[in-house]
Design an enzyme around this catalytic site. Structure first.
Site: not given
Length: 613
Positions: A2, A51, A79, A261, A377-378
């Site tokens: 958000c 979001l 989160e 990703l 993602s890494g």
């Protein structure tokens, strides 16, 4: 995910400032395209753009709990990955929940534990909490600084927001940048708390900022600490695997479509393979996305940084892990598009970019957003496990400066290459980075009995985890949130960071290679090609048409001699760098053109007041 913003003014009634709060909140629309909310009462006003990720109908914000002594109000971005356990504990303590969202867990957690709440959270978050019972505002940021949060003290309170643009939308804030701000832009360092814009501060990672009628104060609730590591190699590898399994499982929780990703490197491949296995247990197939450039796989030329193209390795992982995969192929025209450049600058609020690596990241995220709302993602595995080339470069290891600057200068040349000579002298970037390095290095605690080599490598790891990674996390957050995509970073889980940071370098590189612990911890999941692959950074286009497009755009800029960019950039130096017979295809020259175009867009869009003395 958000966008949050707000204003505390102890001398005003902020219900009368509705238009300003709407303007501040409106700047966060890209971060939260699903919903908007505002709360104002007395000296406090909070704004939120949502979001929706978890509990789509029930997680609206600002979220309020009324108490006999006044409301407690929360706006939250991010989160909390352990919200299920916290919810259970709070329920046992008598709290009753009306939603399934992690936001309500954070709010009720504050009612139970007060300012001790952040120590209990595992996640990526930035939130503001107004407690009308004591007229106190708390601004809280996660341990690694994954989610951004800024604030600007005023004469009678504070302004705050997820991004500088939210604060700058308030008439009390002036879009002014002094020399120290420009130093931060050009130096490729991240000074904790520095926000470039004059009067603006960044809430530092692992920190709580408290604002009340007595003023502003800060409390650090987490920092990277030195501890003895007693586990042997086998136990360490097993612990890394166990942590990764738990982290990925937690970060796959969402009520919206998820993906990964995938670059074909060790980090993203390991993370994707773990996600694919866990989702397969639930009868699901993970989606994966990779960026590629038109013609790159067929015409790739190896250089010092990138020895192999990504695509063949990506496809090996897709076959091994069984993902539903899509390559996002970009051409030179898209990468050089001035409209895309402007969107990237607006997302970043600053011209602190990485050229085509910024535009391609934005375009990748924009394409992914058509299919998914959450991506894993890494990012940050190189900082955690010691994956960058500088970790194995003796000059970088022993240099009395930030180690990435050694290799960066070797590959890209001096960043101030086309700046006006008098500005270069005024900035004095060598002195600025030297001061920053001394401060950063002094913060690293040495373990009793630690050898000189181990301490040197600990120091390298520490500055990567507390300085360099924050540049990359901010880049990823801004590019993803500009299109309403939430990107999660499993390798930034603080439990993993603490454990691996304190693992001796001899163990991190036990086979003489980068990221030995991660490679062995996930070896059973990886195709052999990826297991054996040497580190390759995020890709950059090699298409000469991209360099030509940059030249053309700079020539257009040179035809506007009154443009304010020439208060910063030397026209003749720029002309030579952009000349048709010039060295534009070298990385250093190309970067100078990209940087100049970024500066020009930033000056056009933000019209900052520059104070150069």
């Amino acid at each position: 995910m958000c966008g949050i913003t707000g204003w505390v003014s102890f001398d005003r009634e902020l219900r009368a400032e509705d238009a300003t709060l709407h303007a501040m909140t409106g700047t966060m629309a890209c971060r939260g395209p699903d919903d908007s909310g505002i709360w104002a009462e007395g000296p406090a006003a909070l704004g939120h753009r949502r979001l929706a990720i978890i509990d789509l109908p029930g997680g609206r914000q600002p979220m309020t709990v009324d108490t006999p002594d006044g409301p407690v109000v929360l706006v939250y971005s991010g989160e909390t990955y352990n919200f299920t356990e916290l919810r259970r504990e709070l329920t046992d303590r008598g709290h009753r929940f009306t939603t399934r969202s992690d936001t309500e867990v954070v709010l009720r957690g504050y009612l139970e534990w007060g300012e001790a709440l952040p120590e209990r959270l595992n996640g990526m978050y930035a939130f503001a909490l107004w407690d009308a019972r004591t007229d106190t505002l708390l601004l809280v940021r996660d341990r690694m600084g994954i989610k951004p949060l800024y604030y600007a003290p005023t004469d009678d309170g504070v302004l705050f927001g997820s991004e500088p643009k939210a604060v700058l939308a308030n008439p009390l804030a002036r879009p002014r940048v002094r020399l120290d701000g420009l130093r931060e832009v050009f130096a490729l360092v991240k000074t904790p708390g520095h926000a470039v814009w004059d009067g603006l501060r960044e809430v530092e990672p692992g920190t709580v900022v408290t604002v009340d009628r007595t003023g502003v104060r800060t409390r650090v609730y987490w920092r990277l600490e030195t501890r003895a590591h007693t586990d042997d190699r086998a136990t360490t590898i097993a612990t890394v695997r166990s942590l990764l399994e738990d982290i990925v499982r937690r970060q796959l929780v969402a009520d919206v479509p998820r993906c990964t990703l995938l670059s074909g490197g060790l980090d993203s491949s390991a993370m994707t393979a773990l996600a694919a296995r866990q989702l397969a247990e639930q009868g699901e197939k993970v989606r994966s996305f990779a960026v590629d450039f038109a013609g790159q796989a067929d015409h790739f030329v190896a250089d010092e940084l990138r020895g192999t193209p990504d695509t063949p390795f990506v496809h090996d992982v897709v076959r091994t892990a069984g993902t539903a995969h899509q390559d996002i192929v970009l051409d030179a025209q898209a990468l050089a598009d001035p409209g895309v450049r402007e969107k990237v600058i607006r997302a970043r609020d600053l011209p602190t970019g990485f050229g085509d690596m910024d535009t391609s990241l934005y375009l990748l995220f924009r394409a992914i957003r058509e299919h998914s709302t959450v991506a894993l993602s890494g990012e940050s595995a190189d900082e955690v496990f010691g994956g960058y080339l500088q970790f194995f470069d003796e000059e970088a290891r022993t240099a009395d400066t930030f180690p990435w600057l050694v290799r960066f200068a070797r590959h890209f040349g001096e960043d101030a290459g086309v700046l006006r000579p008098e500005l270069t002298r005024a900035l004095d970037l060598p002195a600025y980075t030297a001061d920053g390095w001394r401060t950063a290095a002094a913060a690293v605690e040495r373990l009793d009995g630690e050898s000189d080599l181990e301490y040197r490598m600990r120091r390298m790891s520490h500055v990567h985890l507390t300085r360099f990674v924050r540049i990359l996390l901010d880049r990823k957050d801004r590019a993803s949130m500009a299109v309403g995509l939430e990107v999660r970073v499993p390798f930034c889980d603080h439990r993993l960071v603490e454990y691996v940071y304190n693992t001796p370098w001899a163990l991190k590189s036990f086979d003489g290679r980068e990221k030995s612990l991660l490679r062995e911890a996930t070896a059973d999941l990886l195709p052999r090609s990826v297991y054996d692959r040497v580190k390759s950074p995020y890709p950059s286009t090699q298409d000469p048409a991209y360099a030509t497009a940059l030249q053309d755009q700079v020539q257009d800029l040179l035809a506007r001699p009154s443009h304010p960019v020439f208060d910063l950039v030397d026209r003749e130096r720029l002309r030579r760098a952009a000349s048709p017979g010039g060295p534009v295809r070298t990385q250093a020259a190309r970067r100078s053109l990209e940087r100049t175009l970024d500066l020009a867009v930033w000056l056009d869009v933000y019209r900052p007041e520059l104070v150069l003395d």
